[in-house]
Design a protein around this motif. Structure first.
Motif, PDB file in Angstrom:
ATOM      1  N   LEU A 123       7.235  14.199  14.250  1.00  0.00           N
ATOM      2  CA  LEU A 123       6.837  13.129  15.132  1.00  0.00           C
ATOM      3  C   LEU A 123       5.382  12.525  14.715  1.00  0.00           C
ATOM      4  CD1 LEU A 123       8.148  14.545  18.550  1.00  0.00           C
ATOM      5  CD2 LEU A 123       9.193  13.043  16.966  1.00  0.00           C
ATOM      6  N   THR A 124       5.299  12.607  13.067  1.00  0.00           N
ATOM      7  CA  THR A 124       3.891  11.795  12.948  1.00  0.00           C
ATOM      8  C   THR A 124       4.065  10.391  13.056  1.00  0.00           C
ATOM      9  OG1 THR A 124       3.949  13.655  11.170  1.00  0.00           O
ATOM     10  CG2 THR A 124       2.593  11.618  10.689  1.00  0.00           C
ATOM     11  N   PRO A 125       3.012   9.967  13.588  1.00  0.00           N
ATOM     12  CA  PRO A 125       3.234   8.314  13.896  1.00  0.00           C
ATOM     13  C   PRO A 125       3.068   7.557  12.649  1.00  0.00           C
ATOM     14  CG  PRO A 125       1.209   9.134  14.662  1.00  0.00           C
ATOM     15  CD  PRO A 125       1.990  10.573  14.477  1.00  0.00           C
ATOM     16  N   ASP A 126       3.787   6.408  12.410  1.00  0.00           N
ATOM     17  CA  ASP A 126       3.971   5.416  11.488  1.00  0.00           C
ATOM     18  C   ASP A 126       2.225   5.364  11.199  1.00  0.00           C
ATOM     19  OD1 ASP A 126       3.525   2.880  10.008  1.00  0.00           O
ATOM     20  OD2 ASP A 126       5.879   2.744  10.434  1.00  0.00           O
ATOM     21  N   PRO A 127       2.040   5.249   9.847  1.00  0.00           N
ATOM     22  CA  PRO A 127       0.518   5.110   9.450  1.00  0.00           C
ATOM     23  C   PRO A 127      -0.027   3.896  10.043  1.00  0.00           C
ATOM     24  CG  PRO A 127       1.987   5.980   7.580  1.00  0.00           C
ATOM     25  CD  PRO A 127       2.864   5.824   8.763  1.00  0.00           C
ATOM     26  N   ILE A 128       0.565   2.945  10.396  1.00  0.00           N
ATOM     27  CA  ILE A 128       0.145   1.706  10.905  1.00  0.00           C
ATOM     28  C   ILE A 128      -0.864   1.583  12.090  1.00  0.00           C
ATOM     29  CG2 ILE A 128       1.900   0.153   9.731  1.00  0.00           C
ATOM     30  CD1 ILE A 128       2.800  -0.702  12.770  1.00  0.00           C
ATOM     31  N   TRP A 129      -0.336   3.083  12.939  1.00  0.00           N
ATOM     32  CA  TRP A 129      -1.149   3.178  13.995  1.00  0.00           C
ATOM     33  C   TRP A 129      -2.546   2.841  13.968  1.00  0.00           C
ATOM     34  CZ3 TRP A 129      -5.027   6.316  15.536  1.00  0.00           C
ATOM     35  CH2 TRP A 129      -5.301   7.614  14.777  1.00  0.00           C
ATOM     36  N   GLU A 130      -3.224   3.375  12.981  1.00  0.00           N
ATOM     37  CA  GLU A 130      -4.566   3.733  12.785  1.00  0.00           C
ATOM     38  C   GLU A 130      -5.260   2.106  12.531  1.00  0.00           C
ATOM     39  OE1 GLU A 130      -6.221   6.775  10.581  1.00  0.00           O
ATOM     40  OE2 GLU A 130      -8.163   6.332  10.938  1.00  0.00           O
ATOM     41  N   GLY A 131      -4.752   1.359  11.739  1.00  0.00           N
ATOM     42  CA  GLY A 131      -5.105  -0.163  11.700  1.00  0.00           C
ATOM     43  C   GLY A 131      -4.950  -1.040  12.766  1.00  0.00           C
ATOM     44  N   ALA A 132      -3.766  -0.786  13.358  1.00  0.00           N
ATOM     45  CA  ALA A 132      -3.382  -1.511  14.523  1.00  0.00           C
ATOM     46  C   ALA A 132      -4.108  -1.244  15.713  1.00  0.00           C
ATOM     47  CB  ALA A 132      -1.825  -0.992  15.000  1.00  0.00           C
ATOM     48  N   VAL A 133      -4.676   0.148  15.986  1.00  0.00           N
ATOM     49  CA  VAL A 133      -5.518   0.437  16.915  1.00  0.00           C
ATOM     50  C   VAL A 133      -7.197  -0.036  16.920  1.00  0.00           C
ATOM     51  CG1 VAL A 133      -6.678   2.528  18.087  1.00  0.00           C
ATOM     52  CG2 VAL A 133      -4.031   2.337  17.994  1.00  0.00           C
ATOM     53  N   ASP A 134      -7.413   0.207  15.535  1.00  0.00           N
ATOM     54  CA  ASP A 134      -8.814  -0.152  15.075  1.00  0.00           C
ATOM     55  C   ASP A 134      -9.028  -1.708  15.232  1.00  0.00           C
ATOM     56  OD1 ASP A 134     -11.129   0.251  13.972  1.00  0.00           O
ATOM     57  OD2 ASP A 134     -10.451   0.785  11.898  1.00  0.00           O
ATOM     58  N   ARG A 135      -8.181  -2.426  14.992  1.00  0.00           N
ATOM     59  CA  ARG A 135      -8.263  -4.059  15.017  1.00  0.00           C
ATOM     60  C   ARG A 135      -8.433  -4.394  16.647  1.00  0.00           C
ATOM     61  NH1 ARG A 135      -5.003  -6.470  10.100  1.00  0.00           N
ATOM     62  NH2 ARG A 135      -5.281  -4.887   8.755  1.00  0.00           N
ATOM     63  N   ASN A 136      -8.102  -3.702  17.510  1.00  0.00           N
ATOM     64  CA  ASN A 136      -7.965  -4.001  18.809  1.00  0.00           C
ATOM     65  C   ASN A 136      -9.000  -3.113  19.838  1.00  0.00           C
ATOM     66  OD1 ASN A 136      -5.822  -5.468  19.852  1.00  0.00           O
ATOM     67  ND2 ASN A 136      -4.686  -4.251  18.564  1.00  0.00           N
ATOM     68  N   LEU A 137     -10.012  -2.335  19.180  1.00  0.00           N
ATOM     69  CA  LEU A 137     -11.046  -1.550  19.892  1.00  0.00           C
ATOM     70  C   LEU A 137     -11.706  -2.600  20.411  1.00  0.00           C
ATOM     71  CD1 LEU A 137     -11.944   1.213  17.355  1.00  0.00           C
ATOM     72  CD2 LEU A 137     -10.384   1.359  19.448  1.00  0.00           C
ATOM     73  N   ASP A 138     -12.405  -3.558  19.721  1.00  0.00           N
ATOM     74  CA  ASP A 138     -13.288  -4.787  20.338  1.00  0.00           C
ATOM     75  C   ASP A 138     -12.616  -5.435  21.355  1.00  0.00           C
ATOM     76  OD1 ASP A 138     -15.145  -4.248  18.508  1.00  0.00           O
ATOM     77  OD2 ASP A 138     -14.636  -5.808  17.299  1.00  0.00           O
TER      78      ASP A 138
END
Ligand SMILES: [Mn+2]
Ligand SMILES: [Mn+2]
Lengths: 305, 134, 134, 305
Positions: A123-138
């Motif tokens: 159940l390793t999340p798709d690696p896009i998770w990190e970039g997708a979250v990062d771009r939404n922190l602001d």
């Protein structure tokens, strides 16, 4: 002494919603437990998601006021395997999260829980998770929302998936990303009536779903500082207030000891016969409130001794 | 409100002109706990009295719009909502006979958050349902 | 929508201030197939864990209005509609304890079209229900 | 050759209505049987009876058009024992019927079925029935409605109660009063799952309710000229389209032979588990349509021989 907040996720009423229950009814059931918080599944509870009618939004706030409930967590999904032949890009994943942040904010929520697609049996999340979250922190910061991936059975607390989330928090120093614990990870006895969405084939292939992964409650100490919200997953509580799968008598004292003062948001996932969930959720609230009071009474006594 | 079983009593009927039916249709409620993008539904197999009508030959109708399996995969922004139903249209010359039939459905859902080996997840239902007008 | 059982899970609760409860209440759906003039309802007995609380001592609430048994008999033009519920308020010092209770209801309906010897007709229901806040 | 009209009474969906079914749903279920007529229970189906909101009335007509259904019979009650200490007067009974005639007319119905209180074990209607009806014959005529008392088990066709109604018709010469037959009077085998409103005490005291009074279908000939509407009462039809209580294989040919061309309006009164009625009503329609077609085919053959 800090105390828990009590809430209910409308996930509890899966299968009832649309066959025997309206959203109005659900509000009534949640409020009557003495809860102060309501958790929804965006796609499930919001008509015409992601663009609910304006009249519905007005009614949403009228209901919150009438039933004296505050919106807690807004569950959402990042459908990485969006089509048979291709996966979502980081941009698409980021757009999905931004859309859910904006809708959750519009409805007054404090948290969103994006469920990412996974790439393997672990159940390793798709690696896009990190970039997708990062771009939404602001954006999350601006809207005062916290993005919470769910630590869900069969993934325990001490696991590379959880570690990666913690590393992300530490690297970015963000306050707008954290962890949600689903108490299903503490399950220590087998499930008799499964109310989740999995099929017979999956049950046969993944027994950990049914038997429970029995995460030690002590491991909560590792991550509790990053946990602002807990989904109180359970499957069966009988007439004596005995839970057949989830060891509340160990979870509640540990959470109290760690000073947890956030929500316990009921997630009933047992037998899906009509109306059963309504009563099961009530039993869970009676049980957890009883254990919390017992802990408080014992602490008081110890302090006075 | 919909019936609890996935397959609904109402909506099970023959299609095409009386005396020259071209097939039948089955109404099925959203059987997932969340709404689905249509692109996550890989078709629906129907069984009637032991005869299988595989997803490949059936149409999927939501509201007024019919979808082939390829068209479902393209419909990433259209959702089947919880509390809503869809209809599977099955071609069959002459339609079904009047009376009670044993009807089965197998919805092929793709759940991105399930491990790859469990794709698609097949959600099954079976019940008796009645054709009134042959 | 209401639960199928007459007695509802939601609405079973203590009444009066916390720490000094004056009683409890039970929510019950209209258990008849037609709406009833309140004058045709001769009261509701409640049982909790084997203890009977007879209709004579209970109040009947519909919407915001509470009725004694005599007041029900006067309310010939007020109706309990199908799909609606009423609440029985039971006086009991201290209320009920937290936890699951076995709750019974016996509604005394007068059906003018039943022979006189079957008046009132007692419609019973029993189920487990939970008090969350003592 | 004359043929039946097919309809459904919403009485069939007792207990479903308000727990798992809305009025919109009921229209959908009725229309999907191929019916052309819908029968309601005034007090049950009309919100705020006897004064429904104007918006509801507009929606009622919109639904009739959308589902292509016509209103058939409007069931109502004359609650003679209205209070513990007194019975209705003739004036009150007449006012009740007038109220129902006006509301039924406003909603487009053709028949009303007032159910009178009774005074004895033989189910003799309260004597006010005659005066209360008499005073409404002009109004019924004006509104083009027919008042139909129900011939209902345990009262058979050849019985003083039925005789009194027939005498009334003959004495007044009215066309606005007739008889409704409930096919429960033909029941010839015991009921296994009772879905009527009676209690265990009553079942024990009045076994004819459960065993059936087995009225000979031939007796229909006595009264058929006064019968413009039939409630097709039934309790259990299995997967082979076999009815366990009601002898449709005798009722249908008799009605055809007598040239009955009115409605058969389904009244399911069996097991009250949720959603069961929807499927049971469909089976009844399949069964009766099959028997009617068989009768028609046999008649055609006989005519051609
Ligand atoms: Mn969860
Ligand atoms: Mn009848």
């Amino acid at each position: 002494m800090s105390s828990f907040k009590y809430g209910v996720s409308l996930y509890s009423y899966t299968d009832d919603f649309g066959t025997v229950m309206t959203l109005d009814d659900a509000f009534d059931h949640v409020a009557d437990t003495g809860s102060t918080g309501i958790e929804i599944l965006g796609e499930t509870s919001v008509p015409l998601y992601p663009e609910p009618p304006v009249a519905w939004i007005d009614d949403w706030f009228a209901k919150l006021e009438r039933f004296r409930l505050e919106p807690t967590n807004f569950a959402c999904w990042v459908d990485t395997r969006i089509q048979l032949d291709r996966n979502m890009s980081v941009e698409e994943g980021a757009a999905q999260i931004a859309q859910d942040l904006r809708l959750a904010h519009k409805l007054g929520f404090k948290f969103i829980r994006p469920k990412f697609g996974v790439i393997d049996h672990d159940l390793t999340p798709d690696p896009i998770w990190e970039g997708a979250v990062d771009r939404n922190l602001d954006l999350a910061h601006e809207l005062d929302l916290v993005i919470l991936p769910e630590i869900h059975s069969p993934t325990p607390i001490r696991h590379p998936v959880t570690d990666a989330y913690v590393k992300f928090i530490e690297r970015t120093g963000t306050k707008n990303f954290g962890l949600m614990i689903d108490t299903g990870i503490f399950q220590d006895r087998p499930i008799d009536h499964w109310g989740g969405g999995i099929t017979d084939e999956i049950k046969k292939g993944a027994l950990s779903f049914l038997n429970g992964i029995n995460t030690p409650v002590e491991h909560l100490a590792d991550v509790i500082q990053y946990v602002p919200f807990i989904q109180a997953k359970f499957h069966n509580i009988d007439e004596t207030l005995h839970d057949h799968q989830i060891p509340w008598e160990r979870i509640v004292p540990m959470l109290k000891k760690l000073g947890y003062a956030g929500y316990l948001s009921s997630e009933y996932e047992g037998k899906r016969d009509p109306w059963v969930a309504i009563e099961q959720v009530r039993r869970q609230h009676a049980l957890i409130r009883k254990l919390e009071e017992e802990y408080d009474a014992a602490s008081m006594e110890a302090a006075n001794a | 409100m919909l019936e609890r079983s996935h397959i609904q009593s109402t909506g099970f009927r023959n299609v095409g002109p009386e005396g020259a039916r071209t097939g039948f249709e089955v109404r099925i409620r959203q059987a997932n706990y969340r709404s689905s993008r249509l692109s996550l539904i890989e078709g629906v197999d129907i069984t009637v009295d032991g005869v299988v009508y595989p997803a490949e030959g059936n149409l999927f109708r939501l509201g007024d719009k019919e979808y082939t399996r390829d068209e479902l995969n393209e419909a990433t922004q259209t959702r089947l909502y919880v509390g809503d139903y869809f209809t599977v249209v099955v071609p069959k010359e002459g339609g079904l006979t009047r009376g009670v039939h044993l009807v089965g459905s197998a919805i092929r859902y793709r759940h991105p958050y399930f491990p790859p080996e469990f794709q698609p997840a097949i959600v099954r239902n079976e019940r008796h349902a009645t054709i009134i007008l042959p």
